[in-house]
Design a protein around this motif. Structure first.
Motif, PDB file in Angstrom:
ATOM      1  N   GLN A  43      -0.995 -23.531  32.517  1.00 32.89           N
ATOM      2  CA  GLN A  43      -1.777 -24.343  33.436  1.00 32.89           C
ATOM      3  C   GLN A  43      -0.845 -25.191  34.301  1.00 32.89           C
ATOM      4  O   GLN A  43       0.082 -25.828  33.808  1.00 32.89           O
ATOM      5  N   THR A  44      -1.143 -25.192  35.616  1.00 36.77           N
ATOM      6  CA  THR A  44      -0.323 -25.959  36.550  1.00 36.77           C
ATOM      7  C   THR A  44      -1.172 -26.300  37.767  1.00 36.77           C
ATOM      8  O   THR A  44      -2.364 -25.991  37.817  1.00 36.77           O
ATOM      9  N   THR A  45      -0.550 -26.944  38.757  1.00 32.27           N
ATOM     10  CA  THR A  45      -1.234 -27.328  39.987  1.00 32.27           C
ATOM     11  C   THR A  45      -0.353 -26.962  41.179  1.00 32.27           C
ATOM     12  O   THR A  45       0.858 -26.740  41.015  1.00 32.27           O
ATOM     13  N   PRO A  46      -0.922 -26.886  42.386  1.00 33.54           N
ATOM     14  CA  PRO A  46      -0.110 -26.556  43.564  1.00 33.54           C
ATOM     15  C   PRO A  46       1.043 -27.541  43.767  1.00 33.54           C
ATOM     16  O   PRO A  46       0.959 -28.710  43.404  1.00 33.54           O
ATOM     17  N   GLN A  47       2.129 -27.017  44.336  1.00 31.48           N
ATOM     18  CA  GLN A  47       3.352 -27.758  44.656  1.00 31.48           C
ATOM     19  C   GLN A  47       4.212 -28.054  43.428  1.00 31.48           C
ATOM     20  O   GLN A  47       5.274 -28.671  43.554  1.00 31.48           O
ATOM     21  N   GLN A  48       3.790 -27.606  42.253  1.00 34.59           N
ATOM     22  CA  GLN A  48       4.597 -27.783  41.040  1.00 34.59           C
ATOM     23  C   GLN A  48       5.534 -26.592  40.858  1.00 34.59           C
ATOM     24  O   GLN A  48       5.515 -25.629  41.624  1.00 34.59           O
ATOM     25  N   THR A  49       6.355 -26.645  39.806  1.00 39.47           N
ATOM     26  CA  THR A  49       7.293 -25.574  39.481  1.00 39.47           C
ATOM     27  C   THR A  49       6.994 -25.039  38.087  1.00 39.47           C
ATOM     28  O   THR A  49       6.769 -25.816  37.155  1.00 39.47           O
ATOM     29  N   VAL A  50       6.971 -23.712  37.958  1.00 40.56           N
ATOM     30  CA  VAL A  50       6.800 -23.075  36.650  1.00 40.56           C
ATOM     31  C   VAL A  50       8.060 -22.270  36.352  1.00 40.56           C
ATOM     32  O   VAL A  50       8.467 -21.421  37.152  1.00 40.56           O
ATOM     33  N   SER A  51       8.686 -22.542  35.194  1.00 35.06           N
ATOM     34  CA  SER A  51       9.889 -21.821  34.763  1.00 35.06           C
ATOM     35  C   SER A  51       9.545 -20.944  33.571  1.00 35.06           C
ATOM     36  O   SER A  51       8.981 -21.421  32.573  1.00 35.06           O
TER      37      SER A  51
END
Length: 251
Positions: free
Chosen positions: A39-47
């Motif tokens: 789960q994340t939101t726009p403009q974030q970073t997922v590694s």
């Protein structure tokens, strides 16, 4: 008998060895994985980090995004491999990343991105609508998780059971269609309200002013009528031309 026992022992050793060195891959993520989802939101970073476990030899890894192979640098393939999504956008919601062994595509692991974002209903609008015409009100309701939408007039829920109103919602745009607009019924402030479990309630307003219906001059038929009249005069003049000319002859 001893020979048969030796064969069984060798087979047992091989089976054990295969169990010890049966490779598999695992994916770790920042933010953490929850039930196969990140789960994340726009403009974030997922590694994302993919690791080979239980392998006696170096294994080359592959990444796929929705079935399309991701290009990796040479130093980012053996035993451990990293993929970064930056910045996250709304279009990344629902995307599936899969990591697998190049030597054995059946050895793989997958995660799915779950990008949460609110709807952008749009700016408030002022509308001038002619009486007895139709009006369409629309809101951009695309969001994740999907939102529920209600329509109101002067902050009171509309009675959508009447034939005057018709609504639609395809998950991207919600519309309210008003037929046969009347000043005493439809003039005022309408609104669409989107309720999201992620971002709460957002609202867009439509201020409707109903104006008198304009009488439209039928230009096409008028032009056709003028042409017919002119042609009639012309034909009448031609048919009476000789009589007209006699008036100008000298005795």
């Amino acid at each position: 008998m001893r020979h048969s026992f030796r064969i069984q022992f060798i087979l047992l050793v091989l089976v054990c060895a295969c169990g010890v060195y049966s490779a598999n891959v695992t994916i770790q993520s920042n933010p953490p994985i929850n039930g196969g989802f990140v789960q994340t939101t726009p403009q974030q970073t997922v590694s994302l980090t993919c690791t080979v476990d239980n392998s006696a030899v170096a294994e080359e890894l592959q990444w796929f995004r929705n079935g399309q192979e991701v290009s990796l640098n040479d130093g980012n393939r053996l035993n451990t491999s990293h993929v970064c999504v930056e910045p996250v956008t709304r279009e990344d919601s629902g995307v599936i990343f899969t990591c697998q062994l190049r030597s054995d595509a059946s050895v793989k692991a997958s995660i799915q991105l779950e990008v949460q974002y609110p709807p952008t209903l749009g700016d408030d609008e002022e509308m001038w609508v002619e009486e007895k015409s139709d009006a369409v009100l629309s809101c951009d309701v695309r969001a994740y998780p999907p939102v529920s939408v209600v329509w109101k007039k002067e902050d009171e829920l509309l009675d959508l059971s009447t034939s005057t109103y018709r609504t639609s919602n395809n998950g991207i745009t919600a519309t309210l269609s008003i037929s046969n607009v009347k000043q005493d019924v439809h003039q005022g402030v309408f609104s669409c309200e989107a309720n999201s479990t992620f971002s709460g309630v957002t609202k867009k307003s439509f201020s409707i002013t109903v104006v008198d219906r304009k009488m439209k001059f039928p230009l096409g038929p008028a032009i056709a009528g003028v042409v017919v009249i002119l042609l009639t005069i012309l034909l009448a003049t031609i048919s009476r031309w000789e009589k007209i000319m006699k008036c100008f002859k000298k005795d």
